[in-house]
Design a protein around this motif. Structure first.
Motif, PDB file in Angstrom:
ATOM      1  N   GLU A 103       0.885  -0.733  -0.101  1.00  0.00           N
ATOM      2  CA  GLU A 103       0.032   0.219  -0.078  1.00  0.00           C
ATOM      3  C   GLU A 103       1.046   1.455  -0.520  1.00  0.00           C
ATOM      4  O   GLU A 103       0.492   2.129  -0.899  1.00  0.00           O
ATOM      5  N   ALA A 104       2.058   1.411   0.780  1.00  0.00           N
ATOM      6  CA  ALA A 104       2.942   2.821   0.989  1.00  0.00           C
ATOM      7  C   ALA A 104       3.680   2.892  -0.734  1.00  0.00           C
ATOM      8  O   ALA A 104       3.812   3.770  -1.107  1.00  0.00           O
ATOM      9  N   ALA A 105       4.313   1.405  -0.949  1.00  0.00           N
ATOM     10  CA  ALA A 105       4.445   1.588  -2.285  1.00  0.00           C
ATOM     11  C   ALA A 105       3.544   2.373  -3.482  1.00  0.00           C
ATOM     12  O   ALA A 105       3.726   3.296  -3.897  1.00  0.00           O
ATOM     13  N   ASN A 106       2.769   1.469  -3.651  1.00  0.00           N
ATOM     14  CA  ASN A 106       1.525   1.966  -3.869  1.00  0.00           C
ATOM     15  C   ASN A 106       1.548   4.164  -4.078  1.00  0.00           C
ATOM     16  O   ASN A 106       1.463   4.332  -4.975  1.00  0.00           O
ATOM     17  N   GLY A 107       1.390   4.048  -2.472  1.00  0.00           N
ATOM     18  CA  GLY A 107       0.759   5.463  -2.707  1.00  0.00           C
ATOM     19  C   GLY A 107       2.245   6.032  -2.906  1.00  0.00           C
ATOM     20  O   GLY A 107       1.472   7.679  -3.289  1.00  0.00           O
ATOM     21  N   MET A 108       3.066   5.852  -2.769  1.00  0.00           N
ATOM     22  CA  MET A 108       5.055   6.721  -2.725  1.00  0.00           C
ATOM     23  C   MET A 108       4.868   6.667  -4.224  1.00  0.00           C
ATOM     24  O   MET A 108       5.386   7.396  -4.461  1.00  0.00           O
ATOM     25  N   GLY A 109       4.148   6.109  -5.062  1.00  0.00           N
ATOM     26  CA  GLY A 109       4.793   6.526  -6.360  1.00  0.00           C
ATOM     27  C   GLY A 109       5.537   5.442  -7.580  1.00  0.00           C
ATOM     28  O   GLY A 109       5.894   6.278  -8.297  1.00  0.00           O
ATOM     29  N   TYR A 110       5.922   4.167  -6.914  1.00  0.00           N
ATOM     30  CA  TYR A 110       6.269   3.160  -7.384  1.00  0.00           C
ATOM     31  C   TYR A 110       5.686   2.835  -8.240  1.00  0.00           C
ATOM     32  O   TYR A 110       4.233   2.576  -8.627  1.00  0.00           O
ATOM     33  N   THR A 111       6.282   2.365  -9.994  1.00  0.00           N
ATOM     34  CA  THR A 111       5.791   1.665 -11.280  1.00  0.00           C
ATOM     35  C   THR A 111       5.694   0.075 -10.066  1.00  0.00           C
ATOM     36  O   THR A 111       6.266  -0.160  -9.787  1.00  0.00           O
TER      37      THR A 111
END
Lengths: 393, 224
Positions: B118-126
């Motif tokens: 969830e954090a990775a998605n929210g942080m803008g990782y592809t």
């Protein structure tokens, strides 16, 4: 206070419908969050508050309407790039266990391909801002930190690339109540420095009142029930739903929001040991509000009340005659604490003292009552009478 | 077994150090090749499963069936098609690694904490960045655990390839041992082969464990 580094966030008729479900999760939501303010989305579960928040960084795509940040449509950027410009803090923090605290904080700068020394400088600065000594914490792993420390790293990570907007999803929900209060205060202090535009989700009305510059109360089906300042919502709930949601004790909640410094102070009749009784009687007669004089020591600190009875006859006042226990309150005390202190004493007056305990004035229970009846500033910037029907919509 | 010597003839071993080295090398090559190819295929299949979880059942079913076929039977089935060659050996060896590796890779990826994703998605990782920088590193301990089992299993299975005339330490056990039962050196050959195979398995296991420890310092430190 410096200028807001945040940007205006606007929802325009935003709707989210999930396939296979008739009722929308968020229904025609329109609200504007001014730059640099905290907007709390609050409501019971299923009210669409988290969905609304996640549409801002497109973790959930709206099915209708438009969201803009600083006037720019969020759909004009690829979702991944948009998210790198928006801080994101979640309840479980979601630090990456395999990265050190420094590396965790540097995640977004790294995605944005900042130079190594710039990233390094920024991470140290951020850890410092959230109160973690960079030298001590930089190279540790998340599982070596306490819950509160991890939460602070989560905030540092969200601030890393200095985004104008931050989304916070129940950020203090997993912390115990005592530490939550500390973290909330700390975050408010931080916010007064960085002045981001923050969309903050919680299900806790008290947290909403404490954190929000404005509060959006949502009800089931993603309907906006009221959008106003905490003071205005408590003074004038827009509907029965809001009234029930904020609780039967909303009067007390309003007391928690007000501070002693907001009250009109009464000038006390100050008496020192050895002063003449007849003289004091004359001064007391001149005051139309007071029937008590306040005995103070040489440093102007309150000792007790002197009433008419103690003043009978002539000659110097006897310090031993004073009724001890004048309740003292500080300008920063909440009205709730002040009222509690005053109701517990025989004389229903509170002595306002400065940081060194010296008398600065008196406040009365009546003044608190008046304060609760005074008009309240709403989200429109206007003053509204308490109890005024349909103050806002 | 004359001269009062035991069943182990040290002299025989010393005279054949070159041969032992060659067999060991072949054994390592056959093992590494099988595990690496198996790992690549398993990754592909695990990612496919992640894309559409419905594939999990069929893929695990097929690799489980392969795992259940006795190795000698599998060699016999393959020889008419691919002949007596390294290809035959590798097809068999690789198929035995799949079940363990696919299961562990899938399990490892499923075990990544949802809040990290969830954090990775929210942080803008592809998606790719998230896989390479968050999910794989966090799945590593479970993946390496599978890799260790697969490697040790393969080291054992490679000895069987001697039955179809391919090298490896099985040559000592099969060709110089079992098939020459009357030779006074047969027992020495068998023991040497087994000892080297076991030593190789233990060494590979410990080496992989050390590698995992080195790659996941975060998984060990704990306090606060």
């Amino acid at each position: 206070m410096q200028d807001a580094s945040g940007a205006v966030v606007a929802f325009e008729h935003v709707t989210k419908r999930y396939p296979g479900s008739d009722a929308p999760a968020v229904d025609n939501l329109t609200l504007t969050v001014p730059a640099g303010e905290i907007c709390v989305l609050v409501g019971p579960s299923g009210c669409g508050k988290t969905t609304s928040m996640k549409m801002v960084n497109r973790l959930i795509e709206p099915t209708g309407g438009r969201i803009t940040i600083g006037g720019e449509d969020i759909m004009s950027l690829p979702a991944v790039e948009l998210r790198r410009r928006i801080g994101y803090v979640i309840q479980q923090v979601g630090l990456f266990p395999h990265l050190t605290i420094g590396e965790n904080t540097a995640v977004v700068p790294k995605l944005l391909r900042w130079k190594a020394d710039r990233t390094r400088k920024r991470t140290d600065e951020l850890l410092d801002i959230v109160g973690l000594d960079p030298a001590r914490y930089r190279d540790r792993y998340p599982n070596e930190l306490s819950g509160g420390e991890r939460q602070r790293v989560g905030v540092a990570r969200a601030l890393a690339a200095d985004p104008p907007v931050m989304l916070m999803d129940e950020p203090f929900g997993a912390v115990d109540p005592i530490r939550r209060d500390g973290l909330q205060n700390e975050f408010l202090r931080l916010q007064s420095r960085v002045r981001k535009t923050i969309i903050f989700v919680t299900h806790d009305v008290d947290e909403a009142i404490k954190m929000g510059d404005r509060i959006a109360i949502l009800q089931r089906g993603g309907i906006l029930a009221q959008y106003d300042t905490p003071a205005a919502i408590l003074a004038n709930p827009a509907s029965e739903f809001v009234e029930r949601f904020v609780g039967a004790d909303r009067g007390l909640k309003r007391l928690s929001m007000g501070r002693v410094r907001d009250l009109d102070h009464i000038e006390p009749v100050i008496v020192r040991s050895g002063e003449d009784r007849a003289e004091i009687r004359k001064r007391l007669d001149r005051s139309d509000e007071l029937t008590f004089a306040l005995l103070v020591d040489d440093d102007n600190r309150p000792l007790g009340w002197i009433d008419q009875h103690d003043l009978r006859g002539d000659g110097p006042i006897d310090p031993g005659a004073a009724t001890p226990g004048a309740p003292t309150v500080e300008p920063e005390s909440t009205l709730r604490d002040a009222l509690s202190a005053m109701l517990g004493s025989s004389v229903q007056l509170g002595v306002v003292v400065d940081e060194r305990g010296r008398v600065a004035g008196l406040v009365s229970v009546d003044a608190i009552g008046e304060r609760l009846r005074a008009p309240v500033r709403g989200v429109d910037g206007e003053l509204h009478e308490v109890g005024e029907a349909d103050a806002t919509s | 077994m004359s001269d009062g010597e035991g069943p182990i003839r040290i002299g025989w071993i010393v005279d054949r150090l070159d041969l032992l080295g060659e067999l060991l090398r072949d054994h390592v090559i056959l093992t590494v090749l099988a595990v690496v190819i198996g790992l690549i295929i398993s990754f592909g299949l695990a990612l496919a499963i992640r894309g559409s979880p419905r594939l999990y059942g069929p893929i695990i079913g097929v690799s489980g069936t392969l795992y259940a076929i006795p190795s000698i039977a599998l060699f016999s089935l393959l020889i008419p098609i691919t002949g007596v060659s390294i290809v035959t050996a590798e097809i068999a060896l690789v198929s035995y690694t799949l079940l363990i590796l696919i299961r562990n890779i899938v399990e490892g990826l499923n075990g990544v904490p949802p809040e990290a994703i969830e954090a990775a998605n929210g942080m803008g990782y592809t998606r790719t960045q998230r896989l390479l920088r968050v999910e794989l590193p966090l799945a590593l301990p479970v993946i390496v655990a599978g890799l260790r089992i697969a490697t040790v299993t393969t080291v054992g299975l490679v000895t069987v390839t001697a039955l179809i005339g391919l090298g490896g330490l099985g040559y000592l056990i099969v060709n110089l041992g079992i098939l020459r039962g009357s030779s006074p050196f047969a027992a020495t050959a068998i023991y040497t082969g087994v000892a080297l195979a076991v030593a190789l398995a233990v060494f590979a296991d410990l080496a992989l464990l050390a590698l995992q420890r080195a790659l996941t310092p975060w998984a060990r430190r704990r306090s606060a």
